[in-house]
Motif scaffolding. Structure first.
Motif, PDB file in Angstrom:
ATOM      1  N   VAL A   1       0.842  -1.199   0.000  1.00  0.00           N
ATOM      2  CA  VAL A   1       0.000   0.000   0.000  1.00  0.00           C
ATOM      3  C   VAL A   1       0.875   1.246   0.000  1.00  0.00           C
ATOM      4  CG1 VAL A   1      -2.014  -1.090   1.077  1.00  0.00           C
ATOM      5  CG2 VAL A   1      -0.252  -0.060   2.534  1.00  0.00           C
ATOM      6  N   PRO A   2       0.330   2.353  -0.511  1.00  0.00           N
ATOM      7  CA  PRO A   2       1.096   3.608  -0.519  1.00  0.00           C
ATOM      8  C   PRO A   2       1.181   4.200   0.890  1.00  0.00           C
ATOM      9  CG  PRO A   2      -1.095   3.952  -1.418  1.00  0.00           C
ATOM     10  CD  PRO A   2      -0.965   2.480  -1.180  1.00  0.00           C
ATOM     11  N   ASP A   3       1.927   5.271   1.019  1.00  0.00           N
ATOM     12  CA  ASP A   3       2.104   5.921   2.312  1.00  0.00           C
ATOM     13  C   ASP A   3       0.870   6.748   2.668  1.00  0.00           C
ATOM     14  OD1 ASP A   3       2.928   7.125   4.577  1.00  0.00           O
ATOM     15  OD2 ASP A   3       4.477   8.375   3.649  1.00  0.00           O
ATOM     16  N   ALA A   4      -0.158   6.055   3.148  1.00  0.00           N
ATOM     17  CA  ALA A   4      -1.396   6.710   3.586  1.00  0.00           C
ATOM     18  C   ALA A   4      -1.852   5.951   4.817  1.00  0.00           C
ATOM     19  CB  ALA A   4      -2.455   6.616   2.493  1.00  0.00           C
ATOM     20  N   PHE A   5      -2.680   6.560   5.652  1.00  0.00           N
ATOM     21  CA  PHE A   5      -3.165   5.844   6.836  1.00  0.00           C
ATOM     22  C   PHE A   5      -4.393   5.040   6.458  1.00  0.00           C
ATOM     23  CE2 PHE A   5      -4.597   4.883  11.049  1.00  0.00           C
ATOM     24  CZ  PHE A   5      -3.401   4.639  11.671  1.00  0.00           C
ATOM     25  N   VAL A   6      -4.321   3.744   6.646  1.00  0.00           N
ATOM     26  CA  VAL A   6      -5.398   2.859   6.198  1.00  0.00           C
ATOM     27  C   VAL A   6      -6.103   2.217   7.390  1.00  0.00           C
ATOM     28  CG1 VAL A   6      -4.390   2.389   3.925  1.00  0.00           C
ATOM     29  CG2 VAL A   6      -3.755   0.944   5.863  1.00  0.00           C
ATOM     30  N   VAL A   7      -7.383   1.926   7.196  1.00  0.00           N
ATOM     31  CA  VAL A   7      -8.202   1.306   8.244  1.00  0.00           C
ATOM     32  C   VAL A   7      -9.065   0.215   7.633  1.00  0.00           C
ATOM     33  CG1 VAL A   7      -8.341   3.413   9.658  1.00  0.00           C
ATOM     34  CG2 VAL A   7     -10.095   2.976   7.919  1.00  0.00           C
ATOM     35  N   GLY A   8      -9.663  -0.570   8.533  1.00  0.00           N
ATOM     36  CA  GLY A   8     -10.604  -1.601   8.113  1.00  0.00           C
ATOM     37  C   GLY A   8      -9.981  -2.979   8.122  1.00  0.00           C
ATOM     38  N   TYR A   9     -10.836  -4.000   8.088  1.00  0.00           N
ATOM     39  CA  TYR A   9     -10.407  -5.399   8.103  1.00  0.00           C
ATOM     40  C   TYR A   9      -9.385  -5.605   9.236  1.00  0.00           C
ATOM     41  CZ  TYR A   9      -9.529 -10.017   6.048  1.00  0.00           C
ATOM     42  OH  TYR A   9      -9.411 -11.382   5.832  1.00  0.00           O
ATOM     43  N   GLY A  10      -9.701  -5.063  10.406  1.00  0.00           N
ATOM     44  CA  GLY A  10      -8.853  -5.229  11.588  1.00  0.00           C
ATOM     45  C   GLY A  10      -8.062  -3.992  11.968  1.00  0.00           C
ATOM     46  N   LEU A  11      -7.731  -3.165  10.979  1.00  0.00           N
ATOM     47  CA  LEU A  11      -6.891  -1.998  11.280  1.00  0.00           C
ATOM     48  C   LEU A  11      -7.753  -0.832  11.769  1.00  0.00           C
ATOM     49  CD1 LEU A  11      -5.444  -3.335   8.429  1.00  0.00           C
ATOM     50  CD2 LEU A  11      -3.711  -1.800   9.326  1.00  0.00           C
ATOM     51  N   ASP A  12      -7.210  -0.087  12.717  1.00  0.00           N
ATOM     52  CA  ASP A  12      -7.992   0.975  13.333  1.00  0.00           C
ATOM     53  C   ASP A  12      -7.362   2.345  13.164  1.00  0.00           C
ATOM     54  OD1 ASP A  12      -5.782   0.392  15.188  1.00  0.00           O
ATOM     55  OD2 ASP A  12      -6.785   1.834  16.484  1.00  0.00           O
ATOM     56  N   TYR A  13      -8.216   3.356  13.390  1.00  0.00           N
ATOM     57  CA  TYR A  13      -7.748   4.711  13.661  1.00  0.00           C
ATOM     58  C   TYR A  13      -8.404   5.092  14.976  1.00  0.00           C
ATOM     59  CZ  TYR A  13      -7.202   9.735  13.445  1.00  0.00           C
ATOM     60  OH  TYR A  13      -6.895  11.030  13.751  1.00  0.00           O
ATOM     61  N   ALA A  14      -7.599   5.263  16.031  1.00  0.00           N
ATOM     62  CA  ALA A  14      -8.135   5.537  17.373  1.00  0.00           C
ATOM     63  C   ALA A  14      -9.217   4.510  17.757  1.00  0.00           C
ATOM     64  CB  ALA A  14      -8.669   6.957  17.460  1.00  0.00           C
ATOM     65  N   GLN A  15      -8.943   3.248  17.494  1.00  0.00           N
ATOM     66  CA  GLN A  15      -9.820   2.112  17.842  1.00  0.00           C
ATOM     67  C   GLN A  15     -11.120   2.058  17.031  1.00  0.00           C
ATOM     68  OE1 GLN A  15      -8.621  -0.389  19.448  1.00  0.00           O
ATOM     69  NE2 GLN A  15      -6.749   0.736  19.968  1.00  0.00           N
ATOM     70  N   LYS A  16     -11.247   2.879  15.997  1.00  0.00           N
ATOM     71  CA  LYS A  16     -12.441   2.798  15.153  1.00  0.00           C
ATOM     72  C   LYS A  16     -12.115   2.113  13.824  1.00  0.00           C
ATOM     73  CE  LYS A  16     -13.840   7.095  14.824  1.00  0.00           C
ATOM     74  NZ  LYS A  16     -14.698   8.258  14.528  1.00  0.00           N
ATOM     75  N   TYR A  17     -13.165   1.660  13.167  1.00  0.00           N
ATOM     76  CA  TYR A  17     -13.127   1.140  11.789  1.00  0.00           C
ATOM     77  C   TYR A  17     -12.603  -0.291  11.648  1.00  0.00           C
ATOM     78  CZ  TYR A  17     -13.301   6.188  10.903  1.00  0.00           C
ATOM     79  OH  TYR A  17     -13.620   7.517  10.916  1.00  0.00           O
ATOM     80  N   ARG A  18     -12.276  -0.956  12.752  1.00  0.00           N
ATOM     81  CA  ARG A  18     -11.711  -2.312  12.611  1.00  0.00           C
ATOM     82  C   ARG A  18     -12.677  -3.260  11.915  1.00  0.00           C
ATOM     83  NH1 ARG A  18      -6.974  -2.833  15.652  1.00  0.00           N
ATOM     84  NH2 ARG A  18      -6.881  -1.711  17.619  1.00  0.00           N
ATOM     85  N   ASN A  19     -13.983  -3.033  12.071  1.00  0.00           N
ATOM     86  CA  ASN A  19     -14.958  -3.986  11.543  1.00  0.00           C
ATOM     87  C   ASN A  19     -15.390  -3.705  10.109  1.00  0.00           C
ATOM     88  OD1 ASN A  19     -16.098  -1.713  12.867  1.00  0.00           O
ATOM     89  ND2 ASN A  19     -18.120  -2.665  12.799  1.00  0.00           N
ATOM     90  N   LEU A  20     -14.790  -2.718   9.443  1.00  0.00           N
ATOM     91  CA  LEU A  20     -15.070  -2.577   8.009  1.00  0.00           C
ATOM     92  C   LEU A  20     -14.555  -3.816   7.276  1.00  0.00           C
ATOM     93  CD1 LEU A  20     -13.838   1.097   7.367  1.00  0.00           C
ATOM     94  CD2 LEU A  20     -16.216   0.311   7.549  1.00  0.00           C
ATOM     95  N   PRO A  21     -15.307  -4.360   6.313  1.00  0.00           N
ATOM     96  CA  PRO A  21     -14.846  -5.564   5.611  1.00  0.00           C
ATOM     97  C   PRO A  21     -13.854  -5.275   4.486  1.00  0.00           C
ATOM     98  CG  PRO A  21     -17.069  -5.022   4.934  1.00  0.00           C
ATOM     99  CD  PRO A  21     -16.694  -4.000   5.983  1.00  0.00           C
ATOM    100  N   TYR A  22     -13.504  -4.008   4.283  1.00  0.00           N
ATOM    101  CA  TYR A  22     -12.564  -3.609   3.228  1.00  0.00           C
ATOM    102  C   TYR A  22     -11.502  -2.705   3.836  1.00  0.00           C
ATOM    103  CZ  TYR A  22     -15.848   0.280   3.601  1.00  0.00           C
ATOM    104  OH  TYR A  22     -16.651   1.281   4.100  1.00  0.00           O
ATOM    105  N   ILE A  23     -10.469  -2.377   3.033  1.00  0.00           N
ATOM    106  CA  ILE A  23      -9.416  -1.448   3.472  1.00  0.00           C
ATOM    107  C   ILE A  23      -9.706  -0.084   2.854  1.00  0.00           C
ATOM    108  CG2 ILE A  23      -6.946  -0.885   3.377  1.00  0.00           C
ATOM    109  CD1 ILE A  23      -7.389  -3.326   5.082  1.00  0.00           C
TER     110      ILE A  23
END
Ligand code: IMP
Ligand code: MG
Length: 174
Positions: A145-167
């Motif tokens: 992935v490029p140098d950007a902050f990514v979330v979803g499919y387990g990854l969070d931003y301040a403990q949010k977005y982990r349950n998104l099924p995509y990145i």
């Protein structure tokens, strides 16, 4: 409600790639006993799907790490829980969400070697090679992935977005 995000990797692309990784790992570890070592919390969704895509008997192990960043020192990584003595003499595959600077993985591999596993390899869903500060080798990678902050499919931003099924990419708040 979860806010809409700009999708970087779709749910179907993730699922397809996880099946490919599972098939590759199943081939590479045929006739060997494999321990899947998940890094909490970010890797849980990837771990759960990857485990079901591997057609070998598996042992499940987990550990949790915490990283502390400040501007003056290199980041500090600490083991919070896990890392059992069961790993001695075993083939261990680390399952990570993302390799960014590489400090977390370097710490983890150093820690595991104290537990005398037979082999240690790394499977990460995402890799951001442009951000690397320390050399680490990744054996299986889902997507660069490029140098950007990514979330979803387990990854969070301040403990949010982990349950998104995509990145997805999040824009930092100003
Ligand atoms: P490191 O910089 O390679 O040590 O990465 C440490 C950890 O930072 C990863 O395991 C993630 O938990 C987190 N991380 C790094 N980049 C991102 C990102 O883009 N989104 C969410 N978490 C990230
Ligand atoms: Mg992580």
């Amino acid at each position: 409600m979860l806010e809409p995000q700009s999708i970087l990797i779709s749910e179907s692309d993730i699922q397809q790639r996880v099946r490919e990784l599972g098939a590759q790992i199943s081939d590479d570890y045929a006739d060997r006993e494999l321990v899947l070592l998940g890094v909490l919390r970010g890797a849980v969704l990837f771990y759960a799907d990857l485990a079901r895509a591997i057609s070998l008997p598996l042992r499940f192990e987990f550990l949790q790490l915490a990283s502390y960043y400040d501007d003056t020192k290199p980041s500090q990584v600490q083991l919070i829980r896990g890392g059992s003595d069961y790993l001695a003499g075993r083939h261990v595959l680390i399952v990570e969400d993302i390799v960014d600077t590489g400090h977390t993985l370097k710490f983890l591999i150093g820690h595991l070697h104290l537990l005398n596993p037979k082999t240690v390899k790394v499977c990460t869903l995402l890799d951001k090679p442009s951000r690397r500060e320390t050399a680490v080798s990744v054996d299986y990678c889902g997507f660069e992935v490029p140098d950007a902050f990514v979330v979803g499919y387990g990854l969070d931003y301040a403990q949010k977005y982990r349950n998104l099924p995509y990145i997805a990419v999040v824009e930092p708040e100003h």
